[in-house]
Structures are given as structure tokens and as C-alpha cells.
Design an enzyme around this catalytic site. Structure first.
Site, short mmCIF file in Angstrom:
data_model
loop_
_atom_site.label_atom_id
_atom_site.label_comp_id
_atom_site.label_asym_id
_atom_site.label_seq_id
_atom_site.Cartn_x
_atom_site.Cartn_y
_atom_site.Cartn_z
N SER A 224 -9.87 2.22 2.52
CA SER A 224 -8.95 2.94 1.67
C SER A 224 -7.92 2.06 0.95
O SER A 224 -7.36 2.47 -0.06
CB SER A 224 -8.19 3.97 2.50
OG SER A 224 -7.33 3.34 3.44
N SER B 247 -10.34 0.06 6.65
CA SER B 247 -9.64 0.18 5.37
C SER B 247 -9.00 -1.10 4.85
O SER B 247 -8.55 -1.14 3.71
CB SER B 247 -8.56 1.26 5.46
OG SER B 247 -9.16 2.53 5.42
N LYS C 254 0.86 -1.18 0.00
CA LYS C 254 0.00 0.00 0.00
C LYS C 254 0.90 1.23 0.00
O LYS C 254 1.89 1.27 0.73
CB LYS C 254 -0.90 -0.01 1.24
CG LYS C 254 -1.98 1.08 1.24
CD LYS C 254 -2.89 0.97 2.47
CE LYS C 254 -3.97 2.05 2.49
NZ LYS C 254 -4.83 1.99 3.68
#
Lengths: 95, 461
Positions: free
Chosen positions: B142, B166, B67
Site C-alpha cells: 500500500s 506494504s 506516508k
């Protein structure tokens, strides 16, 4: 709690944003809706309840006061700054 | 995930992953950076070690996706935010160091909502990531890019961060496993901060067993992050056999999509027929968790994001005649609208006239939520619940209405406020072919038990 242009201007100043007029008026609606939503906490009885600010189970985690080698050196860190002069980060005039 | 048996090579695994990454990037926009050269170089080094009979790590040659809010020198770390454009980190996050020390190879940085603010990955400066099953729908967020990278089989695992759902929500939107560990389990050193009292590092994988290995590798106390717990994961255990599974009655209402309610019901029946006991109870404070979350988290966001000022790194506005102008214009141009909303709400709830009514009130609500979970875990071993009120929604459906986007998080944020672990397990698909997931929630430090329990569910399914 009333949210108007004045509120948004004040919050923009606290937050350091130079908002356009268009964005500012859109934010009046957005922030008002969010504040309305979070205000539902009023319904909850919290009398005699202690607040919780963090959920880490330990307190006062100490380490020895000693200088340790760092992963990044001065040159690497300065290279990240948009403008540098004589090993110093250059910014526009302050006064 | 080992390749030391030489039935394949690190180079061929990494080449295949890179090829898929480029292929799906066109359609799904998953990556902010693809690590072509460095990944192959590392793969060749691992193959050479294996050829010479040298020992290699437990993840030798395994490609993974990172990420884009984990710092490392490979590619710019942007957190999908304009204000970090050009930020080439000289340091490496502890979690990344641990993965790479075991031989894992990062093949790309994945897209996220800028600074992890969002539930759809649409708030990325670089544009949204598409859902793995339906290009017209969101990836969730997210950590949308990481979830889709794993779901499409580009990589066997990816990293994520979970501040309010997320990891769990995009895992559920894309049919993969996603673990949000107990608060403090994995070091956050070198991870872009969002809300310090709830941020957690975790993972996506297609198999629960892989999550166990990743947790074993990455969990542990770190002198660089003083909010890491003393090592517990590696020595924690799981007792197979009959368990008590809690069902929160308040979650079974019309606000939840009927197909998700049906999936929960089916899972409950399956658990019962496998000899587990179902316990139903109410948790009436949980419905206030979202309001408390959207006070506490923006407050912490506004503090953590004050460091982005255009002085030391990242983007700097050209409109900067004075230092004040530089701050105001850099932050105005560098943050996404959702970043600004959260920072401003944070400034609002922390300002002198509002502090008691909002921030202090939310901190007290947090205590009640923690107590409610403690009472629940006296009645059951784990809670089984939906992750989100609906499956993946259409791109653009909620992005301009912040409150409706926040409501996406209503079922995922409560456990973050309490610091508890949660695990998304895939439970099939809707009639329209969208992925469905449920979350298992356990008491603190029950992370391994959650993962092992999820493995037993799969064996019997």
C-alpha cells in the site's frame, strides 16, 4: 459455507454499511470468492496446537496511574467534529 | 545525509525536492499533499542555526516524504480514505517527532491504498500512483507513493507501514530498499491503525546505509505505545564474514515469474562465490499463511475501523436523519470497496457461528508458521526469497478481483504473522525494464544485521 444476499445483508448490518443493491450483489461474488480462498485452511492439521493472537514478546506492560499532559486540548479536538454546540458534539436525534 | 558541512543548504535541498515533487505529481500522482510553505520555513530555520554555529540533528535539512497514514499537523491526515477528509491532526506520530527532532523536513504526504488496504495503491480515494519505470503499471502498495517518491529521486527517504508487505512489495516494484522491522521496534503512536498484531512502521531509501541511520533514530520504547520493545536496535551488531543463507524450496515453482526465479538464482550464485553457504529447505506451512492472514487481518481491521463513524472527526454523510442513518451512510459513502470487503470479512470470521472455523483456526495456523520460521533459523542466519510472485502489473489488471490481488501478498505476509523483520533489496530489472527485488528475512531483532548484510552485498556486486 454458502454466501448469499442474506449473508451480505447480515454482514452489512454488523459492519454498519447502508449498501446499495448493486454493491450488495457484487459483494456476494467477492465475499464468496474470499471465503472459498480462506477456507483452504481446513487442509491444515491444527489439532493440539495452541493459537497465537499476538507476537509481542512482552505481557502486562504497566505505567503508573497518573494524569499526564495531553498533546491536544479540548478546543482542538472539538474543532475536528462536523457539528459542535456549547462545547459538545452535536448528533442527530437518537430516539 | 548530513548537510552541516555547508556545501549545500537546507533551503536548496528542500526547494529542489519540492520542485521535483510538483514535476512528478503531474505524471505519477504520488502525493496527497505537498508541504510547500512549512517545509521551506523549516529549512530556513535550519540554515540559520548552521550559520550561527548551533548544533543540528543527524537529518538536518534532509527532505522526506511521509506516508499519509502518519498523523501530524502538517496537511490533512487522510490515509487516502474519504472518511478522513478534513482530518487535521492536532497530534504528531512519535516516528515523525523523532525524524523532525533530527532536522528532517517533510515535503509531502504520499498516496496509499485507503487505510493501507491493498497491494497496488489503486484503492486510494484519490486515484492510483503510477510505477516509477512504467506509467501503465502499478506502484505496488500500500505504500506506493512513498516508494515512487524515493525511486524518482524526489527525496532520499520516505516512511511506510507494512502490515503484509506494504513496504517490501512497492520497494521491489520500484527498485529501492525497504525495511519492515521486527514487530514492536518503532512506535505506532499516531499511525492510523490497520491490523494491530502485524502493523509495523518502516522506511524506503536508495541506500541500505540510510535505513540503518533511520532505524537508529526511530527505534525504541515509547510510553505512548505499549507494544514497543525495549531499545535493542542501537546496541545490536553484525558480524561480517561468511553467513548461512536459507532458500525456501517451496517458493521455486511455476507460480513465480521466471525472471524473478532467475534473479534469485543469480543472487544465490553471487552469494556462494562470495563465500556464503546456501542451505535449502522446505517450509510447507507457509503456503497457508495467506489464508491465515486474510482471516486475522480483516478481523483486526473490522475492529480498528469501527471508530470511523462520522461523529468526532472526518467526513459525515448528509443522509443522516437519525443517529443510525448517520453511521450507516457515513461508513457506506466514506469507505472504499476494498475497505468494506475487509471489514465484512472481519465481521464474518469473528461472528459466533464462524469464529472457531476461521479465526481460531487461523490463530493456530499462525503458531505453526512461527514454529516453522524458528526451525528455519536454526539452519540459517537469513532467508532470501522473492517479495512478490511477479514484477509490477498493469493498472486495472487485478483491482476488480480481490482474490487475485490478495495472491500478490502470498510471499510477503508470512513474516508479518511471525513478527519478523524483512528487507527488500533491489536486484536489477526485467528484460522489459521493470524493477526486481528480493527480500532478506531474519529472526526477531536481527534488523541491523539484515541492513548491514545488504550493504556487504552491494559492495561486492
Amino acid at each position: 459455507m454458502e454466501v448469499n444476499q442474506g449473508t451480505i445483508q447480515h454482514l452489512a448490518e454488523l459492519s454498519h454499511f447502508a449498501l446499495s443493491e448493486e454493491e450488495s450483489s457484487r459483494l456476494v461474488t467477492d465475499i464468496k470468492n474470499i471465503v472459498d480462498y480462506i477456507s483452504q485452511l481446513d487442509e491444515l492439521d491444527t489439532s493440539d496446537i495452541e493459537p497465537t493472537y499476538q507476537v509481542f514478546e512482552m505481557a502486562n506492560v504497566w505505567r503508573p496511574d497518573e494524569i499526564l499532559p495531553q498533546e491536544a486540548d479540548r478546543e482542538q479536538l472539538l474543532a475536528l467534529a462536523p457539528t459542535v454546540e456549547n462545547y459538545q458534539i452535536k448528533v442527530p436525534k437518537v430516539l | 545525509m548530513q548537510i552541516a558541512d555547508q556545501t549545500t543548504s537546507a533551503v536548496s535541498l528542500v526547494q529542489a525536492a519540492l520542485k521535483k515533487a510538483h514535476h512528478f505529481q503531474e505524471t505519477h500522482h504520488i502525493f496527497t499533499f505537498i508541504n510547500d510553505e512549512s517545509a521551506l520555513e523549516k529549512a530556513r530555520a535550519i540554515d540559520a542555526k548552521i550559520a550561527q554555529g548551533e548544533p543540528v540533528g543527524r537529518l538536518a535539512g534532509v527532505p522526506y516524504a511521509l506516508k499519509d497514514n502518519f498523523l501530524s499537523p502538517e496537511g490533512e491526515t487522510t490515509a487516502s480514505a474519504h472518511i478522513l477528509t478534513g482530518f487535521q491532526s492536532p497530534i504528531t506520530a512519535t516516528a515523525v517527532q523523532k525524524l523532525e527532532a533530527e532536522g528532517a523536513i517533510m515535503i509531502g504526504r504520499t498516496n496509499l491504498d485507503a487505510f493501507a488496504h491493498g497491494s497496488s495503491t489503486e484503492n486510494s480515494y484519490y486515484g492510483p500512483t503510477q510505477n516509477s519505470k512504467d506509467l501503465e503499471r502499478v506502484a505496488g502498495g500500500s505504500s506506493g507513493g512513498s516508494a515512487v517518491a524515493v525511486a524518482l529521486g524526489i527525496v532520499p527517504f520516505a516512511t511506510g507501514t507494512d502490515t503484509g508487505g506494504s513496504i517490501r512489495q512497492p520497494a521491489s516494484f520500484n527498485g529501492v530498499y525497504g525495511i519492515k522491522p521486527t514487530y514492536g521496534t518503532i512506535s505506532r503512536y499516531g499511525v492510523v491503525a490497520m491490523a494491530s498484531s502485524t502493523d509495523c512502521v518502516g522506511f524506503f531509501a536508495r541506500e541500505a546505509a540510510d535505513l540503518d541511520l533511520l532505524m537508529e533514530i526511530c527505534a525504541g520504547q515509547d510510553s505512548k505505545d505499549l507494544t514497543t520493545l525495549p531499545d535493542y536496535y542501537q546496541t545490536s551488531s553484525f558480524k561480517p564474514g561468511s553467513h548461512k543463507i536459507g532458500i525456501v524450496k517451496d517458493f521455486d515453482n511455476d507460480a513465480i515469474d521466471p525472471e524473478i526465479r532467475q534473479a534469485l538464482k543469480t543472487k544465490v550464485e553471487e552469494l556462494q562465490s562470495n563465500g556464503h553457504e546456501i542451505v535449502e529447505f522446505d517450509m510447507p506451512t507457509l503456503k497457508y499463511a495467506l489464508a491465515a492472514y486474510y482471516i486475522i487481518v480483516p478481523a483486526e481491521v473490522s475492529s480498528n475501523l469501527s471508530r470511523h463513524d462520522g461523529i468526532r472527526y472526518g467526513f459525515r454523510s448528509q443522509q443522516s436523519d437519525s443517529l443510525g442513518d448517520l453511521y450507516y451512510h457515513t461508513r457506506d459513502e466514506g469507505f472504499m470497496p476494498e475497505n468494506k470487503r475487509r471489514i465484512m470479512i472481519g465481521s464474518f470470521v469473528l461472528s459466533s457461528g464462524s469464529y472457531d472455523a476461521y479465526y481460531l483456526k487461523a490463530a493456530k495456523a499462525r503458531t505453526l508458521i512461527i514454529n516453522e520460521y524458528a526451525a528455519a533459523f536454526e539452519k540459517c542466519d537469513f532467508i532470501l526469497a522473492p517479495v512478490s510472485p511477479n514484477p509490477a502489473f498493469k493498472l486495472g489488471a487485478k483491482v476488480n478481483d480481490p482474490v487475485s490481488m490478495y495472491l500478490e501478498d502470498v510471499l510477503s505476509v508470512p513474516l508479518n504473522l511471525a513478527g519478523l523483520p524483512g528487507l527488500t533489496i533491489p536486484v536489477g530489472q526485467t528484460a522489459a525494464g521493470l524493477d526486481l527485488g528480493l527480500q532478506l528475512v531474519g529472526p526477531r531483532r536481527s534488523d541491523r544485521a539484515l541492513i548491514k548484510f545488504a550493504e556487504t552485498l552491494k559492495e561486492k556486486a
